[in-house]
Design a protein around this motif. Structure first.
Motif, short mmCIF file in Angstrom:
data_model
loop_
_atom_site.label_atom_id
_atom_site.label_comp_id
_atom_site.label_asym_id
_atom_site.label_seq_id
_atom_site.Cartn_x
_atom_site.Cartn_y
_atom_site.Cartn_z
N TYR A 92 0.80 -1.21 0.00
CA TYR A 92 0.00 0.00 0.00
C TYR A 92 0.84 1.27 0.00
O TYR A 92 0.37 2.33 0.36
CB TYR A 92 -0.93 0.02 1.22
N ALA A 93 2.09 1.17 -0.40
CA ALA A 93 2.97 2.34 -0.43
C ALA A 93 2.44 3.37 -1.42
O ALA A 93 1.94 3.03 -2.48
CB ALA A 93 4.39 1.93 -0.81
N ALA A 94 2.58 4.63 -1.05
CA ALA A 94 2.08 5.71 -1.90
C ALA A 94 2.86 5.81 -3.20
O ALA A 94 2.30 6.05 -4.26
CB ALA A 94 2.13 7.03 -1.14
N SER A 95 4.15 5.65 -3.13
CA SER A 95 5.00 5.80 -4.30
C SER A 95 5.30 4.43 -4.90
O SER A 95 5.85 3.55 -4.25
CB SER A 95 6.32 6.47 -3.90
N LYS A 96 4.94 4.24 -6.15
CA LYS A 96 5.20 2.96 -6.81
C LYS A 96 6.70 2.69 -6.91
O LYS A 96 7.14 1.56 -6.77
CB LYS A 96 4.56 2.93 -8.19
N LEU A 97 7.48 3.74 -7.12
CA LEU A 97 8.93 3.57 -7.20
C LEU A 97 9.48 3.09 -5.86
O LEU A 97 10.28 2.16 -5.79
CB LEU A 97 9.61 4.87 -7.62
N GLU A 98 9.03 3.72 -4.76
CA GLU A 98 9.46 3.31 -3.42
C GLU A 98 9.10 1.85 -3.19
O GLU A 98 9.91 1.06 -2.72
CB GLU A 98 8.79 4.18 -2.36
N LYS A 99 7.89 1.49 -3.55
CA LYS A 99 7.43 0.12 -3.32
C LYS A 99 8.29 -0.88 -4.09
O LYS A 99 8.75 -1.87 -3.54
CB LYS A 99 5.97 0.02 -3.75
N ARG A 100 8.52 -0.61 -5.34
CA ARG A 100 9.29 -1.54 -6.16
C ARG A 100 10.70 -1.71 -5.65
O ARG A 100 11.21 -2.82 -5.56
CB ARG A 100 9.29 -1.08 -7.61
N GLU A 101 11.36 -0.61 -5.33
CA GLU A 101 12.75 -0.69 -4.87
C GLU A 101 12.88 -1.56 -3.63
O GLU A 101 13.75 -2.43 -3.56
CB GLU A 101 13.30 0.70 -4.60
N HIS A 102 12.05 -1.32 -2.65
CA HIS A 102 12.13 -2.07 -1.40
C HIS A 102 11.68 -3.52 -1.58
O HIS A 102 12.29 -4.44 -1.03
CB HIS A 102 11.34 -1.39 -0.30
N LEU A 103 10.64 -3.71 -2.36
CA LEU A 103 10.17 -5.07 -2.56
C LEU A 103 11.14 -5.91 -3.37
O LEU A 103 11.29 -7.10 -3.12
CB LEU A 103 8.79 -5.07 -3.22
N TYR A 104 11.84 -5.30 -4.33
CA TYR A 104 12.84 -6.05 -5.08
C TYR A 104 13.92 -6.59 -4.15
O TYR A 104 14.36 -7.74 -4.27
CB TYR A 104 13.48 -5.19 -6.17
N VAL A 105 14.36 -5.77 -3.23
CA VAL A 105 15.38 -6.21 -2.27
C VAL A 105 14.83 -7.32 -1.38
O VAL A 105 15.50 -8.33 -1.13
CB VAL A 105 15.87 -5.01 -1.42
N ILE A 106 13.61 -7.15 -0.91
CA ILE A 106 12.99 -8.17 -0.06
C ILE A 106 12.84 -9.48 -0.82
O ILE A 106 13.19 -10.55 -0.32
CB ILE A 106 11.63 -7.67 0.48
N VAL A 107 12.32 -9.42 -2.04
CA VAL A 107 12.13 -10.62 -2.85
C VAL A 107 13.45 -11.32 -3.09
O VAL A 107 13.58 -12.53 -2.91
CB VAL A 107 11.42 -10.27 -4.18
N GLU A 108 14.44 -10.56 -3.49
CA GLU A 108 15.75 -11.14 -3.78
C GLU A 108 16.36 -11.85 -2.58
O GLU A 108 16.97 -12.91 -2.70
CB GLU A 108 16.69 -10.03 -4.25
#
Length: 147
Positions: A92-108
């Protein structure tokens, strides 16, 4: 020195030392919490994540993975609940860029381990394993939503 101070609006401001102590104890509190209060502690974790993760809490994901590797079903389930809260925060992050960056690290960093756990749990046939499988599916879903 007082560890908190009140603002004119009545908001309590915690010192960084106090916030660090809370972060240091929050994960273990959630992991070992009875289910009756788990959701309340999960909301506390969610609120702390919004303010402090990842900049002020870079050890959170490795700490969660340490709990998952513990071989203790209660700790594993609690750690999965925490991971679900982390991924839900970015769902539910407001910024799609913020969400993607953090989630990519988490997923990896987590998905290879979580996938192995899911495969192991799939072969178990207990209520506990089914509950953990459901948490894993929710983690996978939240981490892959880019709507």
């Amino acid at each position: 020195m007082d560890s908190t101070s009140a603002t004119t609006t009545g908001t309590v401001v915690l010192t960084e030392e106090t916030r660090s102590m809370i972060r240091g104890n929050l994960l273990n509190s959630v992991v070992h919490a009875p289910k009756a209060i788990e959701s309340q502690l999960g909301q506390v974790l969610f609120d702390v994540l919004k303010v402090d993760y990842p900049e002020k809490w870079p050890t959170l994901i490795p700490d969660i993975l340490n709990q998952i590797n513990s071989q203790d079903p209660q700790r594993i389930r609690g750690a999965l609940f925490c991971m679900r809260t982390v991924t839900k925060r970015f769902e539910y992050a407001a910024s799609k860029l913020e969400k993607r960056e953090h989630l990519y690290v988490i997923v990896e960093n987590t998905f290879p381990i979580l996938l192995k756990l899911f495969e192991y749990l799939y072969n178990q046939n207990t209520m506990e394993s089914h509950e953990m499988e459901l948490l894993l599916v929710k983690i996978f879903w939240s981490a892959t939503q880019f709507g």
